[in-house]
Design a protein around this motif. Structure first.
Motif, PDB file in Angstrom:
ATOM      1  N   ARG A   1       9.659   7.150  -0.336  1.00  0.00           N
ATOM      2  CA  ARG A   1      10.077   8.161   0.631  1.00  0.00           C
ATOM      3  C   ARG A   1       9.412   9.504   0.346  1.00  0.00           C
ATOM      4  N   HIS A   2       9.105   9.739  -0.929  1.00  0.00           N
ATOM      5  CA  HIS A   2       8.547  11.020  -1.327  1.00  0.00           C
ATOM      6  C   HIS A   2       7.113  10.876  -1.830  1.00  0.00           C
ATOM      7  N   MET A   3       6.729   9.691  -2.211  1.00  0.00           N
ATOM      8  CA  MET A   3       5.422   9.457  -2.822  1.00  0.00           C
ATOM      9  C   MET A   3       4.294   9.729  -1.821  1.00  0.00           C
ATOM     10  N   LYS A   4       3.208  10.362  -2.287  1.00  0.00           N
ATOM     11  CA  LYS A   4       2.020  10.583  -1.463  1.00  0.00           C
ATOM     12  C   LYS A   4       1.134   9.343  -1.561  1.00  0.00           C
ATOM     13  N   LEU A   5       1.040   8.611  -0.454  1.00  0.00           N
ATOM     14  CA  LEU A   5       0.305   7.353  -0.448  1.00  0.00           C
ATOM     15  C   LEU A   5      -1.083   7.550   0.157  1.00  0.00           C
ATOM     16  N   PRO A   6      -2.137   6.970  -0.423  1.00  0.00           N
ATOM     17  CA  PRO A   6      -3.484   7.091   0.151  1.00  0.00           C
ATOM     18  C   PRO A   6      -3.611   6.277   1.431  1.00  0.00           C
ATOM     19  N   THR A   7      -4.601   6.647   2.272  1.00  0.00           N
ATOM     20  CA  THR A   7      -4.856   5.883   3.492  1.00  0.00           C
ATOM     21  C   THR A   7      -5.247   4.454   3.123  1.00  0.00           C
ATOM     22  N   PRO A   8      -4.561   3.470   3.701  1.00  0.00           N
ATOM     23  CA  PRO A   8      -4.846   2.087   3.305  1.00  0.00           C
ATOM     24  C   PRO A   8      -6.250   1.648   3.716  1.00  0.00           C
ATOM     25  N   VAL A   9      -6.916   0.925   2.838  1.00  0.00           N
ATOM     26  CA  VAL A   9      -8.221   0.333   3.119  1.00  0.00           C
ATOM     27  C   VAL A   9      -8.014  -1.173   3.234  1.00  0.00           C
ATOM     28  N   LEU A  10      -8.175  -1.697   4.480  1.00  0.00           N
ATOM     29  CA  LEU A  10      -7.876  -3.104   4.731  1.00  0.00           C
ATOM     30  C   LEU A  10      -9.153  -3.931   4.653  1.00  0.00           C
ATOM     31  N   PRO A  11      -9.094  -5.142   4.114  1.00  0.00           N
ATOM     32  CA  PRO A  11     -10.309  -5.971   3.960  1.00  0.00           C
ATOM     33  C   PRO A  11     -10.845  -6.489   5.289  1.00  0.00           C
ATOM     34  N   ASP A  12     -12.185  -6.544   5.376  1.00  0.00           N
ATOM     35  CA  ASP A  12     -12.879  -7.086   6.548  1.00  0.00           C
ATOM     36  C   ASP A  12     -14.058  -7.891   6.016  1.00  0.00           C
TER      37      ASP A  12
END
Length: 514
Positions: free
Chosen positions: A331-342
């Motif tokens: 709820r408070h954690m700063k999460l990086p933009t997800p990098v999804l596999p292709d």
């Protein structure tokens, strides 16, 4: 007596630990809730909320008010008889592990020996009359009333749990300072004011029988003050009979949560004043150790404070609770933009790609499927005729369709006999179509596509005399020409007719077969 006490203590702890009724409620503490943060720590809380500081502010927590009572005795120079203690305490946390507790204990203790001992070690004139009647010997006894105030530093050992949620059992140890007032009195005279006569007691018998006889002899008035060695004040049941002593104390306990407001505990506390007259007798050469007090209590503890502004006492709050909850549900954690596999690099992530192995560079739709613009079943990256009209389908493997002749031309016969095809020349014993011959055969293929009704006679030459080896070489060269026109140019193999004749063996001739 002491051994029975410890057995009872162990049994009570086991019973409480086995009970499921004391572990029903888990505390809730939200590190993001500012309502439980005091004003003095609000700056830290705001920095934490704004990701300018890694640690949340310590919240306000409740005080613990305790009431206790239990078995109290003095470990001294004679056997202790059952005593009782009771009092109250007030405890406040310093953090999740350490806390401070102030406590008062009031107690009454008794003791009775079963041996004749020298009166000189009693260090008091109170025993003079009894010693005179028994050859200078007495059987010591005492009644001690105490008031003890303590301040203790406590350490909780159960609230940092790595594999469970909030603690339901709090095991702790403690140690500290005590100030004790002790009123020590002895029963040295009978109801008539005379010393006791022990001549009727068989001191060689069993300890229990000796004590029973002594209890029947004594009147239980404890009318005399105990020894008056130093540090006494004018407080107590008898004048000039109050010992004022400094002491250290230590012990351990365990508490079981019933609710967020209430817990039940069992505790063992030892108080050591470094004095040998708590029982009114100093055994001298018999025993050089000092007297100390033991207090085993049952404790009823209540948490005080507004639950809307305070959390439970911090020794009931797991300090890892916020961190583990953030890992499970951030709820408070700063999460990086997800990098999804292709995997195939077509711009559609594997999670949504319906065709995960599309060749590199192949155009795809939003589902990752290779595009087929004309819908002929051949994807665009393979289709040599990108837009094939529907009336020209089905198509071949290259996506090329076969369009029907217009109505005006269906009955027109092609003039196959007038077609002229070039010959293909081979060097030496080669059977491979050279690049120069590929250009020649490409023009032949274009002519055959324009004249789909015409077949081709492919003639090889086995040499002037038609030797067997020449026939084999000629046949292989004829096959090489047909293979190139069929496989590389897409001409139907059924349109070719093979033959071998004498003649120049280095050439393969092509001619209309109609």
């Amino acid at each position: 007596m002491a051994s029975k006490k410890y057995l009872l203590l162990a049994g009570a702890m086991s019973l409480l630990a086995a009970s499921t009724g004391f572990a029903q409620v888990q505390p809730n503490y939200d590190a993001l809730d500012s309502s439980k943060v005091p004003a003095s720590r609000m700056a830290q809380h705001n920095n934490f909320i704004n990701h300018q500081y890694d640690y949340p502010a310590k919240p306000r927590d409740m005080w613990e008010l305790g009431f206790h009572g239990g078995y109290h005795f003095i470990r001294g120079d004679m056997d202790a008889r059952p005593g009782f203690g009771g009092g109250l305490s007030l405890r406040k946390s310093l953090g999740h592990t350490f806390s401070v507790r102030a406590e008062y204990i009031g107690s009454f203790d008794r003791g009775l020996d079963y041996r004749l001992r020298p009166a000189t070690y009693a260090n008091s004139t109170a025993w003079s009359a009894t010693a005179a009647r028994n050859g200078g010997m007495i059987v010591p006894n005492y009644k001690t009333a105490t008031h003890t105030a303590s301040i203790d530093l406590m350490a909780s050992l159960s609230n940092i749990l790595f594999y469970k949620s909030q603690p339901k059992v709090n095991w702790y140890v403690f140690g500290g300072y005590s100030l004790m007032l002790a009123d020590v009195d002895v029963d040295a005279l009978d109801a008539s004011g005379n010393g006791y006569d022990y001549s009727g007691i068989n001191f060689s018998g069993k300890r229990k029988d000796i004590k029973d006889d002594l209890k029947n002899l004594l009147d239980g008035e404890y009318e005399q003050n105990a020894p008056s060695q130093g540090n006494r004040v004018q407080i107590g049941r008898r004048d000039d009979n109050q010992l004022l002593r400094h002491a250290i104390d230590f012990g351990t306990g365990i508490a079981f949560k019933v609710s967020k407001r209430f817990n039940i505990g069992i505790e063992e506390k030892l108080i050591m004043p470094f004095d040998d007259y708590l029982d009114g007798y100093n055994s001298g050469a018999y025993d050089a150790s000092k007297d100390f007090m033991s207090y085993t209590s049952v404790r009823l503890n209540f948490n005080l404070g507004n639950p809307n502004k305070r959390v439970e006492p911090l020794w009931w709050v797991n300090p890892l609770d916020h961190a583990y909850n953030e890992l499970s549900s951030p709820r408070h954690m700063k999460l990086p933009t997800p990098v999804l596999p292709d995997a195939d690099g077509d711009g559609v992530t594997d999670q949504f790609d319906r065709e995960p192995n599309t060749p590199a560079g192949a155009p795809v739709d939003v589902n990752g499927v290779a595009k087929d613009t004309d819908g002929d079943g051949v994807p665009d990256y393979k289709d040599k005729q990108l837009i094939t009209p529907t009336y020209c389908q089905p198509v071949d493997a290259d996506g090329v369709g076969k369009c029907p002749d217009p109505e005006c031309c269906k009955n027109v016969k092609p003039a196959c006999a007038s077609l002229v095809f070039p010959s293909v020349a081979f060097k030496g014993s080669s059977t491979k179509v050279s690049s120069d011959n590929e250009a020649i055969l490409s023009s032949v293929a274009n002519t055959l596509r324009s004249n789909p009704e015409c077949n081709v006679l492919v003639t090889g030459h086995a040499g002037a005399k038609g030797k067997k080896g020449g026939v084999d070489l000629s046949s292989r060269r004829v096959d090489a020409v047909i293979d190139y026109l069929a496989d590389q140019q897409g001409i139907d193999r059924g349109r070719f007719i093979k033959q071998n004749t004498p003649g120049e063996s280095s050439t393969v001739d092509l001619a209309p077969a109609n």
